[in-house]
Design an enzyme around this catalytic site. Structure first.
Site, PDB file in Angstrom:
ATOM      1  N   LYS A 155      -0.451 -18.503  -3.528  1.00 31.43           N
ATOM      2  CA  LYS A 155      -1.141 -17.357  -2.920  1.00 31.43           C
ATOM      3  C   LYS A 155      -2.648 -17.626  -2.813  1.00 31.43           C
ATOM      4  O   LYS A 155      -3.249 -17.417  -1.766  1.00 31.43           O
ATOM      5  CB  LYS A 155      -0.920 -16.069  -3.744  1.00 31.43           C
ATOM      6  CG  LYS A 155       0.529 -15.658  -3.889  1.00 31.43           C
ATOM      7  CD  LYS A 155       0.680 -14.309  -4.573  1.00 31.43           C
ATOM      8  CE  LYS A 155       0.189 -14.273  -6.014  1.00 31.43           C
ATOM      9  NZ  LYS A 155       0.970 -15.114  -6.948  1.00 31.43           N
TER      10      LYS A 155
ATOM     11  N   ARG B 191      -1.568 -27.619 -12.364  1.00 34.15           N
ATOM     12  CA  ARG B 191      -2.723 -27.043 -11.671  1.00 34.15           C
ATOM     13  C   ARG B 191      -4.033 -27.313 -12.427  1.00 34.15           C
ATOM     14  O   ARG B 191      -4.128 -27.145 -13.631  1.00 34.15           O
ATOM     15  CB  ARG B 191      -2.505 -25.539 -11.553  1.00 34.15           C
ATOM     16  CG  ARG B 191      -3.633 -24.794 -10.921  1.00 34.15           C
ATOM     17  CD  ARG B 191      -3.169 -23.545 -10.256  1.00 34.15           C
ATOM     18  NE  ARG B 191      -2.763 -22.507 -11.189  1.00 34.15           N
ATOM     19  CZ  ARG B 191      -2.316 -21.322 -10.792  1.00 34.15           C
ATOM     20  NH1 ARG B 191      -2.193 -21.066  -9.510  1.00 34.15           N
ATOM     21  NH2 ARG B 191      -1.983 -20.425 -11.673  1.00 34.15           N
TER      22      ARG B 191
ATOM     23  N   ARG C 188      -6.373 -23.951 -16.421  1.00 36.57           N
ATOM     24  CA  ARG C 188      -6.466 -22.528 -16.749  1.00 36.57           C
ATOM     25  C   ARG C 188      -5.793 -22.242 -18.084  1.00 36.57           C
ATOM     26  O   ARG C 188      -4.739 -22.762 -18.380  1.00 36.57           O
ATOM     27  CB  ARG C 188      -5.766 -21.722 -15.648  1.00 36.57           C
ATOM     28  CG  ARG C 188      -6.717 -21.178 -14.641  1.00 36.57           C
ATOM     29  CD  ARG C 188      -6.004 -20.528 -13.513  1.00 36.57           C
ATOM     30  NE  ARG C 188      -5.096 -19.474 -13.935  1.00 36.57           N
ATOM     31  CZ  ARG C 188      -4.522 -18.629 -13.075  1.00 36.57           C
ATOM     32  NH1 ARG C 188      -4.759 -18.750 -11.779  1.00 36.57           N
ATOM     33  NH2 ARG C 188      -3.703 -17.702 -13.501  1.00 36.57           N
TER      34      ARG C 188
HETATM   35  P1  AMP Z   1      -3.331 -14.692 -11.244  1.00 34.57           P
HETATM   36  O1  AMP Z   1      -4.544 -15.539 -11.105  1.00 34.57           O
HETATM   37  O2  AMP Z   1      -3.095 -13.812 -10.037  1.00 34.57           O
HETATM   38  O3  AMP Z   1      -2.113 -15.465 -11.631  1.00 34.57           O
HETATM   39  O4  AMP Z   1      -3.624 -13.654 -12.434  1.00 34.57           O
HETATM   40  C1  AMP Z   1      -3.888 -14.106 -13.750  1.00 34.57           C
HETATM   41  C2  AMP Z   1      -3.678 -12.984 -14.743  1.00 34.57           C
HETATM   42  O5  AMP Z   1      -4.558 -11.890 -14.436  1.00 34.57           O
HETATM   43  C3  AMP Z   1      -2.285 -12.366 -14.743  1.00 34.57           C
HETATM   44  O6  AMP Z   1      -1.365 -13.091 -15.541  1.00 34.57           O
HETATM   45  C4  AMP Z   1      -2.586 -10.989 -15.328  1.00 34.57           C
HETATM   46  O7  AMP Z   1      -2.802 -11.043 -16.728  1.00 34.57           O
HETATM   47  C5  AMP Z   1      -3.915 -10.651 -14.680  1.00 34.57           C
HETATM   48  N1  AMP Z   1      -3.731  -9.973 -13.376  1.00 34.57           N
HETATM   49  C6  AMP Z   1      -4.026 -10.458 -12.136  1.00 34.57           C
HETATM   50  N2  AMP Z   1      -3.736  -9.557 -11.190  1.00 34.57           N
HETATM   51  C7  AMP Z   1      -3.253  -8.467 -11.825  1.00 34.57           C
HETATM   52  C8  AMP Z   1      -2.763  -7.205 -11.395  1.00 34.57           C
HETATM   53  N3  AMP Z   1      -2.701  -6.864 -10.091  1.00 34.57           N
HETATM   54  N4  AMP Z   1      -2.345  -6.333 -12.346  1.00 34.57           N
HETATM   55  C9  AMP Z   1      -2.404  -6.626 -13.658  1.00 34.57           C
HETATM   56  N5  AMP Z   1      -2.827  -7.813 -14.130  1.00 34.57           N
HETATM   57  C10 AMP Z   1      -3.259  -8.729 -13.232  1.00 34.57           C
END
Ligand code: AMP
Length: 217
Positions: free
Chosen positions: A13, A125, A158
């Site tokens: 994404k 990653r 990460r």
């Molecule tokens: P991502 O980079 O989108 O994989 O997000 C990393 C982390 O941020 C996730 O595992 C959640 O802990 C938090 N996070 C990101 N987007 C959301 C969301 N829309 N709602 C709740 N937690 C989020």
């Protein structure tokens, strides 16, 4: 266009949102990036979000909705929501938020990737500490190990890309986020795209599915 990108962690994404942003000018809004920046800056919001993120759980809806409301409100033109919504409550809140400003969502794109590929994408990653360029040690390695091709910065892994947290993040996706597929199907807004293969091919498929060329806005 106003888009939601749906897909499991590792489905690409963020990568595709960045490419579409540069080709089409739609602004990428990534809750993950916004939250990581808040954690890094140790803002009150970041301090609250950190434990859930480290564990691969969702941060509370209250925090995320506050962030999104602000961000969407200040964004002019098209946008790509990357990592939001992550559950039905967030999707309903988004629908209301966009209705209130008379800018309904155009489509939700589901990025479809097999489980084995997801695991390799997540464990492999890496990103640059300085410029944020993204790499993968299996699929798109840097020329020199751990050094960014773009700016020479150091690469980092990460914190939530370790095996235990990855398992948790995939469970959270299955239980809380994948019901959004039906949510958007019911609203006739779901478009599914095969998101495995070369980056450019995936971008091309997305643009075909969205019926846009890189001249459109
Ligand atoms: P991502 O980079 O989108 O994989 O997000 C990393 C982390 O941020 C996730 O595992 C959640 O802990 C938090 N996070 C990101 N987007 C959301 C969301 N829309 N709602 C709740 N937690 C989020």
């Amino acid at each position: 266009m106003r888009l939601v990108l749906l897909g499991a962690p590792g489905s690409g994404k963020g990568t595709q949102a960045k490419i579409l942003q540069s080709l089409l000018g739609w602004v990428q809004i990534s809750t993950g990036d916004l939250l990581r920046a808040a954690v890094k800056a140790e803002t009150p919001l970041g301090v609250k979000a950190k434990a859930a993120m480290d564990a691969g759980e969702l941060v509370s809806d209250e925090i995320v909705l506050g962030l999104m409301e602000e961000k969407i409100g200040e964004t002019k033109g098209g946008f790509i929501l990357d990592g939001f919504p992550r559950n039905i409550a967030q999707a309903e809140a988004l629908e209301k938020m966009l209705e209130a400003i008379d800018k309904p969502l155009d489509e939700a794109v589901l990025m479809d990737v097999d489980f084995d590929v997801l695991l390799k994408r997540l464990t492999g990653r890496r990103s640059c500490k300085d410029c944020g360029s993204l790499y993968n040690i299996y699929f798109s390695p840097t020329e020199k190990e751990d050094v960014c091709d773009n700016c020479g910065g150091e690469l980092m892994h990460r914190k939530d890309d370790n095996e235990e947290t990855i398992g948790n993040r995939l469970n959270v996706y299955r239980d809380q986020t994948s019901p959004l597929i039906d949510f958007y199907k019911e609203r006739n807004k779901l478009t599914k795209v095969d998101a495995v293969g070369e980056l450019e091919d995936v971008t091309k498929r997305m643009m075909e599915a969205l019926r846009v060329s890189d001249l459109d806005d």
